[in-house]
Design a protein around this motif. Structure first.
Motif, PDB file in Angstrom:
ATOM      1  N   GLN A   1       3.758  90.953  35.838  1.00  0.00           N
ATOM      2  CA  GLN A   1       4.132  92.128  36.610  1.00  0.00           C
ATOM      3  C   GLN A   1       3.361  93.354  36.128  1.00  0.00           C
ATOM      4  O   GLN A   1       2.819  93.359  35.021  1.00  0.00           O
ATOM      5  CB  GLN A   1       5.628  92.378  36.483  1.00  0.00           C
TER       6      GLN A   1
ATOM      7  N   TRP B   1      17.681  89.343  43.219  1.00  0.00           N
ATOM      8  CA  TRP B   1      16.933  90.081  44.227  1.00  0.00           C
ATOM      9  C   TRP B   1      17.792  90.266  45.468  1.00  0.00           C
ATOM     10  O   TRP B   1      18.713  89.497  45.734  1.00  0.00           O
ATOM     11  CB  TRP B   1      15.627  89.362  44.578  1.00  0.00           C
TER      12      TRP B   1
ATOM     13  N   GLY C   1       7.094  85.511  39.726  1.00  0.00           N
ATOM     14  CA  GLY C   1       6.947  85.215  38.307  1.00  0.00           C
ATOM     15  C   GLY C   1       5.725  84.423  37.917  1.00  0.00           C
ATOM     16  O   GLY C   1       5.605  84.013  36.757  1.00  0.00           O
TER      17      GLY C   1
ATOM     18  N   LYS D   1      14.224  91.606  36.789  1.00  0.00           N
ATOM     19  CA  LYS D   1      13.465  90.617  36.028  1.00  0.00           C
ATOM     20  C   LYS D   1      13.912  90.583  34.577  1.00  0.00           C
ATOM     21  O   LYS D   1      14.246  91.619  33.992  1.00  0.00           O
ATOM     22  CB  LYS D   1      11.971  90.926  36.105  1.00  0.00           C
TER      23      LYS D   1
ATOM     24  N   ASN E   1       9.232  88.331  32.504  1.00  0.00           N
ATOM     25  CA  ASN E   1       8.442  88.317  33.740  1.00  0.00           C
ATOM     26  C   ASN E   1       9.088  87.453  34.819  1.00  0.00           C
ATOM     27  O   ASN E   1       8.496  87.208  35.866  1.00  0.00           O
ATOM     28  CB  ASN E   1       7.029  87.796  33.442  1.00  0.00           C
ATOM     29  N   SER E   2      10.308  86.984  34.564  1.00  0.00           N
ATOM     30  CA  SER E   2      10.965  86.032  35.462  1.00  0.00           C
ATOM     31  C   SER E   2      12.000  86.720  36.347  1.00  0.00           C
ATOM     32  O   SER E   2      12.854  87.452  35.835  1.00  0.00           O
ATOM     33  CB  SER E   2      11.646  84.924  34.651  1.00  0.00           C
ATOM     34  N   PRO E   3      11.950  86.500  37.658  1.00  0.00           N
ATOM     35  CA  PRO E   3      12.952  87.107  38.556  1.00  0.00           C
ATOM     36  C   PRO E   3      14.299  86.406  38.421  1.00  0.00           C
ATOM     37  O   PRO E   3      14.377  85.172  38.409  1.00  0.00           O
ATOM     38  CB  PRO E   3      12.349  86.863  39.947  1.00  0.00           C
TER      39      PRO E   3
ATOM     40  N   SER F   1      14.284  96.534  36.181  1.00  0.00           N
ATOM     41  CA  SER F   1      14.710  96.530  37.585  1.00  0.00           C
ATOM     42  C   SER F   1      13.736  97.362  38.410  1.00  0.00           C
ATOM     43  O   SER F   1      13.311  98.444  37.971  1.00  0.00           O
ATOM     44  CB  SER F   1      16.134  97.089  37.722  1.00  0.00           C
TER      45      SER F   1
END
Length: 325
Positions: free
Chosen positions: A300, A175, A296, A167, A170-172, A144
């Protein structure tokens, strides 16, 4: 009952790019929205959701003058479309949409122009969405990132904007950008509020993964990353000062998460804090560096390691009771 293509529903297009990658985009929905408003949009494709430094505010109540809520009858339609895009596949416009929503009851020319700017930006980047990528490790790491601005909005009783992005690998997956709960008295106060907001959302994600049988994906403590040392220190230690003794008990949720070993609050360099764009309209250079990480498409920044074992921690129950934690 209508038989629908599961790859294209509710304005979203799900495309398997490779065996381990899925793109979720809204290019058709974005273009349809742009066609509605294109006559009011800027002709040159913007490089950022809003011009750097933009700050929309309703002004101090009672001093903003007469506002005609019907001056821009399509404003609510435009913002409604942007809300849907932001919520489903465009975390990079999160802060811009938050600012536009504040103006819903009385949109001004500045707010209308800003909405058209965001739509033009989306049209120029319509093939970008969120990228869901399989991790190299067996279990994806949950992380986070949070931040807070220092600019008080007098139209919102002096509150500043806080935001976060969560995340999985590497994927959100979550948000948010929004006004913090209390009028901020210092940078630490703003960051501590944003930390608490992020921690609550992270706890919910942890519970959700457990409920759907993916508890093994939650490797505790979860790294929660911010760029304010004072707020991080307060989450880990019972520090009572004249500057923080008025903090309300709900803000100490992050202290509870630290004491239970569920979350680990760590310092990240300001230039690596990808949640910076969730709280303000950053420069073009910062936006271009962060946007692909946020969505993504690029890796990151590396997550800092945990602090040394045996470091300072919360140990004084008497101090904690005095703070209301």
């Amino acid at each position: 009952i209508k038989d629908c293509d599961p790859q294209h529903m509710l304005g979203l297009l799900r495309t398997r790019v490779e065996d381990d990658t899925v793109d979720i985009t809204m290019s058709s929905y974005i273009h349809e929205t742009y066609e509605i408003f294109k006559d009011s949009c800027p002709k040159r494709a913007p490089k950022t959701p809003l011009p750097p430094g933009t700050f929309l505010s309703r002004g101090i109540p009672g001093t903003e003058g007469e506002v005609d809520p019907l001056a821009f009858p399509l404003y609510s339609k435009a913002v409604g479309c942007l809300l849907w895009m932001m919520r489903m596949a465009r975390p990079d416009i999160c802060c811009a949409v938050h600012m536009l929503c504040k103006m819903m009851s009385g949109p001004t020319q500045e707010a209308w122009d800003a909405a058209m700017h965001v739509i033009a930006y989306l049209e120029a980047t319509k093939h970008m969405g969120v990228k869901m990528t399989k991790t190299d490790t067996k279990i994806p790491e949950l992380s986070s990132w949070y931040d807070a601005s220092n600019k008080a909005d007098q139209g919102s009783k002096g509150r500043t904007i806080g935001g976060f992005i969560i995340k999985l690998g590497n994927s959100p997956i979550e948000w948010k950008s929004g006004n913090l709960t209390h009028a901020s008295q210092s940078a630490q106060h703003s960051e501590y509020q944003a930390m608490a907001m992020c921690s609550k959302a992270t706890r919910w994600i942890m519970n959700l993964l457990g409920d759907i049988g993916l508890k093994s994906w939650v490797s505790m403590p979860i790294p929660v990353l911010g760029d304010n040392n004072a707020a991080i220190s307060l989450a880990k230690n019972d520090i009572l000062t004249a500057g923080n003794r008025f903090y309300t008990p709900d803000l100490h949720f992050c202290k509870e998460m630290h004491e239970q070993g569920l979350m680990c609050y760590r310092k990240v360099k300001s230039e690596d804090n990808i949640s910076d764009s969730m709280t303000k309209m950053v420069t073009t250079q910062i936006h271009q560096r962060h946007v692909l990480m946020i969505n993504g498409y690029e890796q990151q920044p590396p997550i800092p390691g945990p602090p040394p074992v045996g470091g300072a921690s919360s140990t004084s129950s008497s101090r904690r009771s005095r703070m209301g934690g």
